[in-house]
Design a protein around this motif. Structure first.
Motif, short mmCIF file in Angstrom:
data_model
loop_
_atom_site.label_atom_id
_atom_site.label_comp_id
_atom_site.label_asym_id
_atom_site.label_seq_id
_atom_site.Cartn_x
_atom_site.Cartn_y
_atom_site.Cartn_z
N PRO A 45 4.96 4.37 -1.69
CA PRO A 45 5.33 3.66 -0.45
C PRO A 45 6.76 4.02 -0.08
N PRO A 46 7.18 3.76 1.15
CA PRO A 46 8.58 4.02 1.51
C PRO A 46 9.53 3.30 0.57
N PHE A 47 10.48 4.05 0.01
CA PHE A 47 11.54 3.52 -0.84
C PHE A 47 11.01 2.87 -2.11
N GLY A 48 9.91 3.42 -2.58
CA GLY A 48 9.36 3.01 -3.86
C GLY A 48 8.80 4.23 -4.58
N MET A 49 8.53 4.09 -5.86
CA MET A 49 8.00 5.22 -6.63
C MET A 49 6.95 4.76 -7.63
N ILE A 50 5.79 5.42 -7.60
CA ILE A 50 4.79 5.29 -8.65
C ILE A 50 5.03 6.44 -9.61
N MET A 51 5.60 6.16 -10.75
CA MET A 51 5.90 7.24 -11.68
C MET A 51 4.60 7.83 -12.22
N LYS A 52 4.56 9.15 -12.26
CA LYS A 52 3.36 9.85 -12.72
C LYS A 52 3.71 10.88 -13.78
N GLY A 53 2.75 11.11 -14.68
CA GLY A 53 2.96 12.06 -15.76
C GLY A 53 2.64 13.48 -15.33
N GLU A 54 2.70 14.40 -16.28
CA GLU A 54 2.41 15.79 -15.99
C GLU A 54 0.97 15.99 -15.54
N ASP A 55 0.09 15.09 -15.95
CA ASP A 55 -1.31 15.17 -15.53
C ASP A 55 -1.56 14.57 -14.15
N GLY A 56 -0.49 14.07 -13.53
CA GLY A 56 -0.61 13.50 -12.20
C GLY A 56 -1.04 12.04 -12.18
N LYS A 57 -1.35 11.48 -13.34
CA LYS A 57 -1.80 10.09 -13.40
C LYS A 57 -0.61 9.14 -13.51
N PRO A 58 -0.73 7.93 -12.96
CA PRO A 58 0.37 6.96 -13.06
C PRO A 58 0.70 6.63 -14.51
#
Length: 539
Positions: free
Chosen positions: A166-179
């Motif tokens: 979302p704007p000004f937020g982050m869903i951190m994801k791993g090298e596999d692209g998963k959260p």
């Protein structure tokens, strides 16, 4: 002669303006007289309650200018993770708590912080999954700017590898692209709306518990900063119900989000106008926090020269929102930890003034953990309130572990938590706690402002000792300052004839003890709106 409902007598009455010996006569919610002891007898009738004290400090009730009320209620009922030293230990504490609460749909936890762990890496959902695979877990970090979730919580919130930030937020994801399970800033809203749905019975119980605690600590007023990054935690209908039942024993001034839509704010301003429950303005975030390099700085971080943080929202959009809100007479309060965010906030207020004309807006900057010297005098020039929480400066137990020393570097270090400098420049000051980020106890903030020592007693002369302030000023910043900040200085903040009767009595003479003893000080009596809402068992 009118007879008082209550009289409070003592030798050490700090009115907020002077120290005197005598008494305070209270009638129908208000102070009818503050005078010498020999003048008190005329107010004593058959029904008058008289409380007599010796050298204990009698003073205005504390007014906490920055708390998150409902979040604090939840914090005290769910698992506290502050003392865990690793992700695994944190997960184990959450598991033990979850087992003790089998009927809770969501498992909530608070105050974990990888910065304080022995291994300072961000955690991963799989660590929680190993112990709690089948119930959603939402753990808010100590700064309230990030959350750690397990896979079940991500699934129930509809968050997967395809979910965009979302704007000004982050869903951190791993090298596999998963959260990974870490949601930062506004991304927390994707799960928070579900996680913080609290049953009514539980909400009432938690509110009663909070009010009792606040009364016990001598807090008679609070500013409830309902908005968090991207979401809001609080139930105004519950607050109103408590007010109607005469159970809201802490005056509550609350804010709603500054988001470009003023229709809700107009309605709240119209509906909530009492002296006990009142809408007081709009809140928005300009930046994050220095510990995660999300505080906006004028110059890059000393220990990470490639990073200087960024504004949460486009400055042009913020300018539009604030100018429109200012035009309609709304007050704004802007979260700004870094010196770049403080400057941005002052710029936005200045532009609103240029567009709309000067008025007594009492716009506010929150936190001000760092300031650029060029911006110090702008607070007074623009009439902006400096809202600060001194306890935040002791973010670590030991001074030597203080991350700000490396984050800011030697050149900027003198401009951290510039309390005295701002006050001497003529800025209006207001203290608060930011509960539950730190404890609700006002004496923690008072002690920190007076000594600027960490919990290990270091530095002996205080961190940036030139910014230490006298006890008298610290108490004013926690009483009269917030009253002014909430446009209530005619009714609250000092002990004067005609003002609302919010009075507390401490268990000692605060002005006669070693600063270390401030941490031990307790409240013996709390009077809010002319009613005793807490008294020590000995009274």
């Amino acid at each position: 002669m009118v007879k008082a409902d209550m009289i409070i007598q003592g030798k050490r009455i700090f009115t907020g303006k002077e120290m005197m010996e005598g008494g305070i006569a209270i009638k129908d919610r208000k102070i009818i007289e503050v005078c010498k002891e020999d003048s008190m007898t005329q107010y004593i009738g058959n029904e008058t309650r008289v409380y007599k004290f010796d050298n204990q400090t009698i003073m205005p009730g504390f007014h906490d200018f920055h708390i998150h009320l409902t979040l604090g209620c939840l914090f005290e009922d769910y698992v506290n993770l502050a003392d865990a030293r690793s992700a695994e230990e944190t997960a184990k504490k959450v598991k033990d708590f979850a087992d003790s609460r089998p009927d809770d749909e969501w498992i909530l936890g608070f105050s974990w912080y990888h910065i304080f762990w022995d291994k300072k890496d961000m955690p991963d959902r799989t660590i929680l999954d190993e112990l709690i695979p089948d119930r959603p877990v939402f753990l808010l970090n100590a700064e309230c700017h990030g959350a750690w979730l397990n896979s079940k919580a991500l699934e129930m919130s509809g968050i997967d590898e395809n979910t965009e930030n979302p704007p000004f937020g982050m869903i951190m994801k791993g090298e596999d692209g998963k959260p990974t399970g870490i949601l930062l800033e506004t991304a927390m809203r994707l799960a928070a709306d579900q996680a913080f749905k609290i049953p009514e019975k539980k909400a009432v119980e938690l509110m009663e518990r909070f009010l009792a605690k606040a009364n016990r600590l001598g807090i008679t007023s609070v500013s409830d900063m309902l908005p968090l990054p991207g979401f809001e935690v609080g139930d105004l209908s519950l607050y109103r119900k408590f007010e109607q039942d005469d159970k809201l024993t802490v005056r509550t001034f609350f804010l709603s989000p500054l988001n470009g839509d003023l229709s809700r704010a107009r309605g709240l301003r119209e509906e909530y106008q009492s002296d006990v429950l009142r809408f007081s303005g709009l809140k928005q975030f300009l930046d994050g926090v220095a510990t995660t390099y999300t505080a906006l700085m004028v110059e890059p971080y000393s220990d990470n020269p490639s990073e200087k943080g960024e504004a949460f929202l486009p400055p042009a959009l913020l300018e539009q929102w604030i100018t429109e809100a200012d035009r309609e007479g709304f007050r704004a309060r802007l979260h700004a930890c870094g010196d770049g965010a403080v400057r941005l906030g002052l710029d936005l207020y200045e532009k609103a003034e240029e567009q709309n004309g000067k008025r007594d807006s009492r716009h506010t900057i929150e936190h001000i953990e760092m300031i650029h010297p060029d911006d110090i005098r702008r607070f007074q020039q623009l009439g902006v309130v400096a809202s600060m929480q001194p306890e935040h400066m002791a973010i670590t137990e030991k001074y030597q572990d203080n991350v700000y020393l490396t984050r800011m570097g030697q050149e900027r270090d003198p401009y951290t938590w510039p309390i005295k400098t701002l006050a001497e420049s003529g800025a209006a000051m207001a203290f608060g706690s930011d509960f539950p980020v730190v404890e609700l106890n006002p004496m923690l903030e008072i002690y920190r402002a007076v000594t600027r020592r960490f919990n290990d007693g270091e530095p002996e002369d205080g961190w940036n000792p030139k910014e230490k302030i006298p006890l008298e000023e610290a108490l004013r910043h926690y009483t009269a300052g917030p009253a002014f900040g909430n446009f209530m200085e005619d009714k609250l903040g000092t002990l004067e004839n005609g003002k609302l009767a919010d009075v507390i009595v401490m268990d000692r003479d605060l002005f006669a003890v070693d600063p270390e003893q401030l941490l031990e000080a307790k409240v013996k009596l709390t009077v809010m709106d002319g009613k005793v809402v807490y008294k020590d068992e000995e009274l």
